[in-house]
Motif scaffolding. Sequence first.
Motif, PDB file in Angstrom:
ATOM      1  N   SER A 150       0.854  -1.191   0.000  1.00  0.00           N
ATOM      2  CA  SER A 150       0.000   0.000   0.000  1.00  0.00           C
ATOM      3  C   SER A 150       0.884   1.233   0.000  1.00  0.00           C
ATOM      4  O   SER A 150       1.913   1.265   0.673  1.00  0.00           O
ATOM      5  CB  SER A 150      -0.945  -0.004   1.200  1.00  0.00           C
ATOM      6  OG  SER A 150      -0.229  -0.053   2.402  1.00  0.00           O
ATOM      7  N   LEU A 151       0.462   2.210  -0.765  1.00  0.00           N
ATOM      8  CA  LEU A 151       1.216   3.453  -0.849  1.00  0.00           C
ATOM      9  C   LEU A 151       0.725   4.423   0.212  1.00  0.00           C
ATOM     10  O   LEU A 151      -0.401   4.315   0.708  1.00  0.00           O
ATOM     11  CB  LEU A 151       1.070   4.066  -2.240  1.00  0.00           C
ATOM     12  CG  LEU A 151       2.016   3.481  -3.292  1.00  0.00           C
ATOM     13  CD1 LEU A 151       1.664   2.044  -3.601  1.00  0.00           C
ATOM     14  CD2 LEU A 151       2.016   4.300  -4.545  1.00  0.00           C
ATOM     15  N   LYS A 198       3.174   6.914  -8.834  1.00  0.00           N
ATOM     16  CA  LYS A 198       3.888   6.151  -7.798  1.00  0.00           C
ATOM     17  C   LYS A 198       3.348   4.718  -7.722  1.00  0.00           C
ATOM     18  O   LYS A 198       4.109   3.775  -7.520  1.00  0.00           O
ATOM     19  CB  LYS A 198       3.759   6.823  -6.429  1.00  0.00           C
ATOM     20  CG  LYS A 198       4.565   8.088  -6.311  1.00  0.00           C
ATOM     21  CD  LYS A 198       6.039   7.756  -6.225  1.00  0.00           C
ATOM     22  CE  LYS A 198       6.840   9.015  -5.984  1.00  0.00           C
ATOM     23  NZ  LYS A 198       8.274   8.770  -6.053  1.00  0.00           N
ATOM     24  N   LEU A 199       2.040   4.562  -7.895  1.00  0.00           N
ATOM     25  CA  LEU A 199       1.442   3.230  -7.903  1.00  0.00           C
ATOM     26  C   LEU A 199       2.000   2.413  -9.063  1.00  0.00           C
ATOM     27  O   LEU A 199       2.395   1.259  -8.890  1.00  0.00           O
ATOM     28  CB  LEU A 199      -0.078   3.321  -7.991  1.00  0.00           C
ATOM     29  CG  LEU A 199      -0.828   1.998  -8.067  1.00  0.00           C
ATOM     30  CD1 LEU A 199      -0.578   1.150  -6.834  1.00  0.00           C
ATOM     31  CD2 LEU A 199      -2.312   2.246  -8.268  1.00  0.00           C
ATOM     32  N   GLU A 200       2.065   3.010 -10.233  1.00  0.00           N
ATOM     33  CA  GLU A 200       2.606   2.314 -11.405  1.00  0.00           C
ATOM     34  C   GLU A 200       4.086   1.977 -11.203  1.00  0.00           C
ATOM     35  O   GLU A 200       4.538   0.912 -11.604  1.00  0.00           O
ATOM     36  CB  GLU A 200       2.397   3.142 -12.670  1.00  0.00           C
ATOM     37  CG  GLU A 200       0.938   3.258 -13.073  1.00  0.00           C
ATOM     38  CD  GLU A 200       0.234   1.908 -13.219  1.00  0.00           C
ATOM     39  OE1 GLU A 200       0.800   0.987 -13.850  1.00  0.00           O
ATOM     40  OE2 GLU A 200      -0.872   1.773 -12.685  1.00  0.00           O
ATOM     41  N   LYS A 223       4.271  -1.106  -8.958  1.00  0.00           N
ATOM     42  CA  LYS A 223       3.928  -2.323  -9.689  1.00  0.00           C
ATOM     43  C   LYS A 223       5.054  -2.719 -10.642  1.00  0.00           C
ATOM     44  O   LYS A 223       5.384  -3.903 -10.764  1.00  0.00           O
ATOM     45  CB  LYS A 223       2.616  -2.143 -10.447  1.00  0.00           C
ATOM     46  CG  LYS A 223       1.415  -2.026  -9.514  1.00  0.00           C
ATOM     47  CD  LYS A 223       0.092  -2.119 -10.216  1.00  0.00           C
ATOM     48  CE  LYS A 223      -0.160  -1.015 -11.181  1.00  0.00           C
ATOM     49  NZ  LYS A 223      -1.512  -1.037 -11.757  1.00  0.00           N
ATOM     50  N   GLU A 274      -5.443  -5.774  -7.525  1.00  0.00           N
ATOM     51  CA  GLU A 274      -5.272  -4.350  -7.249  1.00  0.00           C
ATOM     52  C   GLU A 274      -6.448  -3.858  -6.423  1.00  0.00           C
ATOM     53  O   GLU A 274      -7.598  -4.191  -6.698  1.00  0.00           O
ATOM     54  CB  GLU A 274      -5.183  -3.560  -8.556  1.00  0.00           C
ATOM     55  CG  GLU A 274      -4.717  -2.151  -8.330  1.00  0.00           C
ATOM     56  CD  GLU A 274      -4.243  -1.461  -9.609  1.00  0.00           C
ATOM     57  OE1 GLU A 274      -4.177  -0.225  -9.594  1.00  0.00           O
ATOM     58  OE2 GLU A 274      -3.943  -2.149 -10.588  1.00  0.00           O
ATOM     59  N   LYS A 315      -4.668   3.013  -2.653  1.00  0.00           N
ATOM     60  CA  LYS A 315      -3.657   2.774  -3.692  1.00  0.00           C
ATOM     61  C   LYS A 315      -2.752   1.647  -3.218  1.00  0.00           C
ATOM     62  O   LYS A 315      -1.932   1.832  -2.320  1.00  0.00           O
ATOM     63  CB  LYS A 315      -2.863   4.045  -3.973  1.00  0.00           C
ATOM     64  CG  LYS A 315      -3.683   5.062  -4.723  1.00  0.00           C
ATOM     65  CD  LYS A 315      -2.876   6.254  -5.130  1.00  0.00           C
ATOM     66  CE  LYS A 315      -3.790   7.200  -5.889  1.00  0.00           C
ATOM     67  NZ  LYS A 315      -3.477   8.562  -5.679  1.00  0.00           N
ATOM     68  N   GLY A 316      -2.948   0.483  -3.801  1.00  0.00           N
ATOM     69  CA  GLY A 316      -2.147  -0.658  -3.419  1.00  0.00           C
ATOM     70  C   GLY A 316      -2.558  -1.899  -4.166  1.00  0.00           C
ATOM     71  O   GLY A 316      -3.451  -1.871  -5.006  1.00  0.00           O
ATOM     72  N   VAL A 346       6.812   2.479   0.076  1.00  0.00           N
ATOM     73  CA  VAL A 346       5.604   1.665   0.116  1.00  0.00           C
ATOM     74  C   VAL A 346       5.590   0.890   1.423  1.00  0.00           C
ATOM     75  O   VAL A 346       6.623   0.723   2.072  1.00  0.00           O
ATOM     76  CB  VAL A 346       5.525   0.667  -1.064  1.00  0.00           C
ATOM     77  CG1 VAL A 346       5.411   1.406  -2.375  1.00  0.00           C
ATOM     78  CG2 VAL A 346       6.699  -0.277  -1.090  1.00  0.00           C
TER      79      VAL A 346
END
Length: 62
Positions: A7-8, A16-18, A21, A34, A39-40, A58
């Motif tokens: 989780s961000l 940032k999520l991309e 991943k 997802e 966001k995680g 993260v």
Amino acid sequence: MPSINVSLKDGASADKLEEAKKHISEQGGKVTHEFKLVKGFTADMPEDKVSTLQSNEVSTDR
């Protein structure tokens, strides 16, 4: 491979999520789910690579 939850931090951007991943993929892991409300994601990650996530911005839970 163990499954981990990533989780961000609050306010993290979609970029940032991309990035997170992509980092999973580069380390030999695979995103398996997802999250929608935060966001995680959940990923299968090689045991010897889990520590590489802890040095990023993260949060991980196994």
